[in-house]
Design an enzyme around this catalytic site. Structure first.
Site, PDB file in Angstrom:
ATOM      1  N   SER A 174      65.442  81.118  59.892  1.00  0.00           N
ATOM      2  CA  SER A 174      64.325  80.268  59.485  1.00  0.00           C
ATOM      3  C   SER A 174      64.189  80.394  57.971  1.00  0.00           C
ATOM      4  O   SER A 174      63.957  81.494  57.469  1.00  0.00           O
ATOM      5  CB  SER A 174      63.027  80.720  60.162  1.00  0.00           C
ATOM      6  OG  SER A 174      61.963  79.877  59.835  1.00  0.00           O
ATOM      7  N   HIS A 206      60.859  75.921  55.037  1.00  0.00           N
ATOM      8  CA  HIS A 206      59.913  76.775  54.327  1.00  0.00           C
ATOM      9  C   HIS A 206      59.570  76.064  53.025  1.00  0.00           C
ATOM     10  O   HIS A 206      60.413  75.955  52.138  1.00  0.00           O
ATOM     11  CB  HIS A 206      60.521  78.150  54.029  1.00  0.00           C
ATOM     12  CG  HIS A 206      60.703  79.007  55.239  1.00  0.00           C
ATOM     13  ND1 HIS A 206      60.994  80.357  55.154  1.00  0.00           N
ATOM     14  CD2 HIS A 206      60.644  78.736  56.563  1.00  0.00           C
ATOM     15  CE1 HIS A 206      61.106  80.863  56.377  1.00  0.00           C
ATOM     16  NE2 HIS A 206      60.904  79.887  57.245  1.00  0.00           N
ATOM     17  N   ASN A 223      64.906  85.847  58.811  1.00  0.00           N
ATOM     18  CA  ASN A 223      64.036  85.141  57.876  1.00  0.00           C
ATOM     19  C   ASN A 223      64.749  84.921  56.551  1.00  0.00           C
ATOM     20  O   ASN A 223      65.079  85.882  55.848  1.00  0.00           O
ATOM     21  CB  ASN A 223      62.753  85.935  57.623  1.00  0.00           C
ATOM     22  CG  ASN A 223      61.866  85.277  56.575  1.00  0.00           C
ATOM     23  OD1 ASN A 223      61.219  84.274  56.839  1.00  0.00           O
ATOM     24  ND2 ASN A 223      61.852  85.819  55.366  1.00  0.00           N
ATOM     25  N   GLU A 224      65.068  83.668  56.239  1.00  0.00           N
ATOM     26  CA  GLU A 224      65.454  83.184  54.907  1.00  0.00           C
ATOM     27  C   GLU A 224      66.810  83.652  54.409  1.00  0.00           C
ATOM     28  O   GLU A 224      67.114  83.480  53.224  1.00  0.00           O
ATOM     29  CB  GLU A 224      64.364  83.518  53.868  1.00  0.00           C
ATOM     30  CG  GLU A 224      63.067  82.772  54.139  1.00  0.00           C
ATOM     31  CD  GLU A 224      62.015  82.909  53.056  1.00  0.00           C
ATOM     32  OE1 GLU A 224      61.069  82.120  53.060  1.00  0.00           O
ATOM     33  OE2 GLU A 224      62.153  83.820  52.199  1.00  0.00           O
ATOM     34  N   LEU A 225      67.655  84.186  55.269  1.00  0.00           N
ATOM     35  CA  LEU A 225      68.983  84.545  54.772  1.00  0.00           C
ATOM     36  C   LEU A 225      69.783  83.315  54.366  1.00  0.00           C
ATOM     37  O   LEU A 225      70.599  83.370  53.437  1.00  0.00           O
ATOM     38  CB  LEU A 225      69.764  85.365  55.812  1.00  0.00           C
ATOM     39  CG  LEU A 225      69.633  86.893  55.652  1.00  0.00           C
ATOM     40  CD1 LEU A 225      68.219  87.342  55.948  1.00  0.00           C
ATOM     41  CD2 LEU A 225      70.620  87.621  56.552  1.00  0.00           C
TER      42      LEU A 225
END
Length: 837
Positions: free
Chosen positions: A483, A503, A437-439
């Site tokens: 993501s 996102h 998530n979001e790295l």
């Protein structure tokens, strides 16, 4: 001898720091044992979480006796199987060290035979303090983590915002250390089953099932892995069962570790996502026998016969990103899932059933298991299989850089990934493996810096190891590295609208207005959200009367997003009149949240097939808090969840208004696999409910499509009556049934000239024992809702609009035996006007 399993669950003894041998339940954790013993207060109440920080800074020991009978000691293999140890554990058997563990997400097995005696034995499991270990590692080498920063004034110290430092060094539930919606409660303990396993000759190690779909049949290839201890022929029988009847069988001699079966299922009953079809499930039963036909072991799993793939292919807008079931593309509707409890042993099967069922009830077909939590238990995925909820499964990494330079850390993660892929790959609901998530959202750069990891370090895990493991172990499920992720062009451009997933946080974090969503043309929106407060009854559970103002310390303590309460009020000043009480502020924040997500979802559904997915942040809470959830910690639906049932409806009618021109575009969206024929009905009304204009016309909407079916212009009416006194009601009707309805405004709700409605309700008990209330109004009432501070109630609908001449029937489900008259008194009805009048 059939494999034997003896649970060591139940009552253990816990000690640590100045605490000496108190009872502790297993599965469980230190916090809940201390709470049960009265040694800490409820960390969810007021600010008691802060008082309990010492728990995560203390080493703890769980211990208990156990008995090994003579026949068990004679088994060929005697193992200690730990399904979940949280996290840095040393296991001692009869005073001798058996093993050390370092990963919350792995199942560990250890040879117990050399360590035990016939009769009485004892086991101790010592857990290092997670917060202390994390801080120590961070001082050795800094790894950046959103929510934590280096203290510029004190070397080796850190400033903790919504997280405690160093959690990214541990293979442990990341949100245990805090998040911008969760408490800082780093746990320790035996969080899943622990057991002794004994067997002779052999046991089943693993099965892997692949499907090949052809016209009218499905071919199954099943790989059986067997752990053999002694020489000798074995045989395995495989049976596929549907509706309690065998539909295919096969038998093989097991000579080597790997045995393959091939079966064909005739006239297969296909599994579909929620809303597209049924969810039939087949059971695959495998039995292992020795040469004398004695049973040694058996295992089973349920599968759905389906294909479920992520489709990426060039199109007129760039590259597609959509899921396809059984060759049929579908629009993904749903939310992001976080752990449903900070103390996981408090979760029950009923909690999981309720949350998954609540997702299906509002027309969701996908949940994203977000990467900062846990790989959920088998029950979660079983329920998703049953309810048709596809699962986007993150590996457990989120919002931080990670020590991929550490070979031991990489090795334990590799075993974690192998175990989780093998455990989950047979589930019909599994749609995607996602690395993190979001790295890629600013935490990776060409070279390592203080706040980033390098692409080489990142790629070692997410571009090399994980895709290799998924390809080896589950090639029929797609892999996605992060993501959000942009697969074409500049990878740093993480929200590219032409490809990949996005996102969208410009609304909320960026303070953009809700209308901003209508400018977004992304291919798949896997995260976006807006906050609200929980309802008064929930807030009362963690506050005292003096705390009940949204600016008090306790209310801000139960708000973990930077300036979160201020953001809620910032938007409220833009959209609504100031509420007149604390309770009305809570309720109005929920209406506002629902409206924000409605703006986004309706727009993205209108862009179909360019956009093919919308998963809002977030479905659920892990403690009572102001957050982005649509269902609060106690399972109470917020306004957003009720509204989701409408904006996720299979057929959606929506209006796109232009306040300057007076135009209203009417759109129909159909995400069914069959076309829909009906009538579009519209009315131009005054805010008092008088009908000025109306019309209806027949139309047909194609499967999996969205189209603008009509444009109306109301410029003259606006000039005559003003925008503040007008609204447009839309509905799509089929066989005298309203499939979808909607309301269009020409100004912000705060400027509407609304009269105080006289709402009338008639209560009746139906034949099933539920209570039905028929609601009418003498003038337009918008965002009408029922609630109760005395009762826990479930409603068939809530936060709806009501026009004069209409009636709305609401079913009330009460969790306790109560009379009709008591319900009348305990369930008041309000509307938007009541928040400010």
């Amino acid at each position: 001898m059939m494999i034997q399993q003896f649970l060591l669950n139940g009552e253990w003894q816990l000690s640590g720091g100045e605490i000496d041998l108190i009872p502790a339940q297993v599965p469980g954790n230190v916090h809940t044992a201390l709470l049960q013993a009265g040694l800490i207060a409820d960390p969810y109440y007021r600010d008691q979480e802060v008082v309990a920080f010492w728990v995560g800074e203390t080493d703890w020991t769980f211990e208990r006796p156990f008995t090994i009978p003579h026949d068990l000691l004679k088994s060929d293999k005697l193992l200690l199987k730990c399904h979940g140890l949280d996290t840095l554990a040393t296991i001692w058997i009869n005073g001798r060290e058996l093993a050390q563990t370092d990963n919350m997400f792995r199942i560990y097995e250890f040879d117990l035979k050399p360590f035990v005696n016939e009769g009485k034995n004892d086991i101790k499991i010592q857990f290092k303090a997670p917060a202390t270990y994390a801080m120590q590692r961070l001082r050795e080498r800094y790894l950046h983590n959103w929510g934590v920063e280096k203290d510029p004034k004190r070397a080796g110290e850190f400033i903790s915002h919504h997280k405690l430092p160093g959690g990214n060094y541990l293979r442990k539930e990341q949100c245990n250390f805090g998040w911008d919606w969760g408490p800082k409660v780093p746990t320790a303990g035996i969080w899943q089953d622990i057991e002794i396993v004994a067997f002779n000759n052999a046991r089943i190690d693993d099965i892997y099932i692949r499907q090949v779909h052809k016209e009218g049949v499905v071919d199954l290839s099943v790989d059986l892995n067997v752990e053999k201890i002694t020489a000798g022929n074995l045989k395995a029988q495989l049976t596929v069962i549907f509706d309690d009847q065998p539909v295919a069988t096969a038998e093989q001699t097991v000579d080597e570790k790997l045995t393959q079966f091939h079966l064909t299922i005739e006239k297969p009953n296909l599994w579909w996502p929620n809303g597209l079809g049924e969810q039939p499930l087949y059971t695959v039963l495998v039995q292992l026998r020795d040469a004398q036909n004695q049973a040694l072991d058996q295992t089973s799993c349920r599968i759905g016969l389906r294909t479920l793939r992520l489709v990426r292919q060039p199109d007129e807008w760039g590259e597609s990103f959509h899921f396809e079931a059984n060759g049929v593309p579908f629009f993904s509707k749903g939310a992001n899932w976080i752990p449903a409890e900070s103390f996981l042993d408090w979760l029950t099967a009923d909690d999981y059933e309720r949350l998954i069922q609540d997702s299906a009830l509002v027309n969701m077909n996908m949940l994203r298991v977000w990467g900062g939590g846990i790989y959920e238990p088998d029950l979660f995925y079983d329920l998703c299989d049953e309810y048709g909820i596809c699962v986007w499964q993150d590996f457990m990494f989120g919002c931080a850089t990670y020590p991929t330079f550490d070979d031991e850390w990489m090795a334990t993660f590799e075993q974690e990934a192998i175990g989780q892929i093998q455990r989950l790959r047979h589930h019909a609901s599994l749609a995607l493996w996602c690395g993190n998530n979001e790295l890629e959202q600013g935490l990776v750069a060409p070279e390592e810096t203080e706040t980033t990891m390098s692409w080489a370090e990142y790629g070692r895990l997410f571009d090399q190891l994980l895709p290799k493991l998924v390809q080896q172990l589950d090639p029929q499920t797609d892999y996605w590295p992060s993501s959000p992720h942009t697969p074409i062009g500049d990878r740093h451009n993480f929200n590219d609208p032409t490809s990949g997933d996005a996102h969208i946080w410009n609304v909320w974090h960026g303070l953009e207005p809700f209308e901003f969503y209508r400018t977004c043309l992304h291919r798949f929106n896997s995260e976006f959200g807006f906050q609200s407060f929980p309802e008064p009854k929930t807030v009362y559970a963690y506050t005292e009367p003096q705390d009940r103002n949204i600016t008090t310390y306790v209310m801000e303590h139960h708000q973990r997003s930077d300036n979160g309460n201020s953001r809620i009020m910032h938007y409220m000043l833009d959209w609504f009149r100031l509420p007149t009480s604390f309770e009305n502020t809570l309720w109005l924040s929920q209406i506002q949240q629902g409206m924000a997500i409605k703006y986004a979802v309706e727009h993205w559904r209108r862009t179909m097939p360019r956009g093919m997915g919308t998963l809002y942040w977030q479905l659920n809470d892990c403690w009572p808090v102001a957050s982005w959830a649509s269902i609060d910690y106690y399972g109470r639906w917020k306004a957003l969840h009720y509204m989701a049932r409408h904006f996720f409806a299979p057929v959606l009618i929506s209006g796109l208004e232009d306040w300057d021109s007076g135009d209203v575009e009417i759109h129909l969206t159909n995400d069914q696999i069959v076309e829909q024929t009906g009538e579009v009905v519209w009315q131009l009304l005054t805010t008092a409910g008088a009908v000025l204009e109306n019309g209806r016309f027949p139309t047909t909407i194609s499967p999996i499509s969205s189209s603008q079916v009509l444009t109306l212009n109301f410029k003259e009416a606006i000039a005559a009556h003003t925008a503040r006194q007008l609204m447009v009601h839309l509905s799509f009707e089929q066989d005298d049934q309203i499939l979808s309805d909607n309301l269009v405004l020409f100004c912000r709700p705060k400027h509407l000239e609304l009269a105080v409605p006289s709402i009338h309700a008639v209560y009746e008990a139906d034949e099933d024992g539920f209570i039905e209330v028929t609601i009418t109004t003498d003038t337009t009432a918008i965002w009408v809702w029922l609630h109760s501070e005395q009762l826990d109630i479930r409603l068939s609908d809530n936060f709806f609009h009501l026009l004069p001449g209409q009636s709305k029937v609401i079913t009330i489900v009460v969790d306790e035996e109560i009379g009709l008259e008591e319900v009348k008194t305990a369930v008041p009805i309000q509307s938007l006007v009541d928040t400010f009048a």
